[in-house]
Design a protein around this motif. Sequence first.
Motif, short mmCIF file in Angstrom:
data_model
loop_
_atom_site.label_atom_id
_atom_site.label_comp_id
_atom_site.label_asym_id
_atom_site.label_seq_id
_atom_site.Cartn_x
_atom_site.Cartn_y
_atom_site.Cartn_z
N PHE A 141 8.22 -5.64 42.27
CA PHE A 141 7.70 -6.94 42.32
C PHE A 141 8.87 -7.78 42.57
CE2 PHE A 141 7.52 -10.76 39.44
CZ PHE A 141 6.75 -11.39 40.30
N ALA A 176 0.56 -7.25 44.59
CA ALA A 176 -0.80 -6.45 44.19
C ALA A 176 -0.47 -5.06 43.72
CB ALA A 176 -1.92 -6.72 44.97
N SER A 179 2.28 -3.69 43.22
CA SER A 179 3.09 -3.40 41.91
C SER A 179 2.64 -3.02 40.85
CB SER A 179 4.31 -4.82 41.88
OG SER A 179 4.89 -5.04 42.95
N GLY A 180 1.37 -3.51 40.46
CA GLY A 180 0.46 -3.20 39.21
C GLY A 180 0.90 -4.42 38.17
N TYR A 181 -0.22 -4.60 37.07
CA TYR A 181 -0.22 -5.78 36.45
C TYR A 181 0.99 -5.44 35.52
CZ TYR A 181 -5.11 -6.15 37.70
OH TYR A 181 -6.22 -6.50 38.05
N ALA A 182 1.51 -4.44 35.06
CA ALA A 182 2.66 -4.34 34.09
C ALA A 182 4.05 -4.96 34.76
CB ALA A 182 2.88 -2.71 33.57
N VAL A 235 4.39 -6.77 37.59
CA VAL A 235 4.07 -8.22 37.54
C VAL A 235 4.67 -8.81 36.38
CG1 VAL A 235 2.85 -10.20 38.29
CG2 VAL A 235 2.65 -7.79 39.68
N TYR A 236 3.94 -8.69 35.29
CA TYR A 236 4.08 -9.08 34.01
C TYR A 236 5.52 -9.09 33.65
CZ TYR A 236 4.39 -9.67 28.93
OH TYR A 236 4.51 -9.91 27.50
N GLN A 237 6.05 -7.94 33.74
CA GLN A 237 7.73 -7.77 33.26
C GLN A 237 8.78 -8.34 34.40
OE1 GLN A 237 8.39 -3.81 31.72
NE2 GLN A 237 6.15 -3.76 31.62
#
Length: 463
Positions: free
Chosen positions: A362, A411, A413-416, A418-420
């Motif tokens: 990300f 996108a 990269s995945g939600y986790a 992107v969040y981190q």
Amino acid sequence: MTTQAPQNRHARRFGLPVATALVMGNIIGGGIFLLPASVAPFGTISLVAFAVLTAGAIALALVFGRLAERHPRTGGPYVYAREAFGDFAGFLAAWSYWITTWVSNAALAVAAVGYLDVLIPVRHSTAATITAALVLQWLPALANLAGTRYVGAVQLVSTVLKFVPLLLVAVGGLFFFDTDNLGPFQAGDHSAAGAVSASAAILLFSYLGVESAAVSAGEVKDPARNVGRATVLGTAAAAGIYLLGTLSVFGTVAHDELVGSTAPFSDAVDSMFGGSWGGTVVALAALVSMVGALNGWTLLSAQTPYAAAKDGLFPEVFATKRRGVPTVGVLVTVVLASLLTVYNYTAGSQRVFEILVLVTTFTATVPYLLATAAQIFYLLSGRPDRVDRRRLVRDGVLAAAAFGFSMWLVAGSGYAAVYQGVLFLFAGVLVYAWMSARRTRAAGTEESGTCAQSYSTSSVEGR
């Protein structure tokens, strides 16, 4: 005069071949040796995803080439973001890219140890494994510290060496191609669109590194001309190897066997020539490939902080440069990567390490998005000094495609992740606040000194 001679002897600007090798070497690390098996469960439709991603990567490469013509300076996306949107955007690009480089270097070293173990067993003890990983990190760092002349030589040699076995499979495999090995066009329960998207999510990160020549523009001869050419040539060559190599493996290894393979290129070599020596050849090629990637990424890890430090956005110690290389940036990066590597092996934190590596996928796209947004900004600004109206439509289409490709990377990269990754960026905001405060305080002190001097002069004149 005496101090300048050794610097000239060890520092050398990259020509087009070395700049191209830098791009190719950084894009192709060790992941290519597992890619065919990774996408095999989706069927040969995954080759469509390859084609789409290649188009996006080349669009991004062309955008970097156009931006390098306008700003042919070391720093790449950092420079483009800062020139278009100001210091804060530039800092975010530099900060996120720096995180990407040193965490990725640690990941590359850990992965390289796995291939080294095939040639020289080192995993029998934790101490031997750590030592091997650190040696694999520090040898490229020492090559960097020796000067850009040696960085270029290592990059060119390692790129040639790793492409020999890759081309052997990619081209030689076509002579052993058997359509019966291909398996179904669309395997699994995915729809066609779902299969393309799912395989693309695996392949997306194989194209990170297209910015390599742009980041090192200050060390490239005639950067306004050669950075764009090297970026496009390197990206196209890497994409060709990816696509042709995967197709050859699909055609030489039976689909059912390929889905469960842990060394698809080794299986392809064994299938083509018989015997079981393919594993050794591929392990050696993968090791050379990763060392070459470490060499190139080590240079890039220091270039962006160097450019930011010159502008007062990173600690000024990062602006230290000897023999054409930002030495402090190299040392800080390799130390951080080494500490992360040791932590990975001693704390039993494999899951933490994997998360960090995923986060870098990300953070790597943040500079891409800012750089492509900068190009769109220039195109929409209407200023004749920024826009070549003869190429407006073409540049606009390329910038939009590159921005879409970068968003696709985010996108994927995945939600986790992107969040981190956003948390990593927010941590950088604190660093930016500290650096901004220092610059403001220094500017205030300088202004006070100037005012005091003016007042003193006025008083003397008044007397």
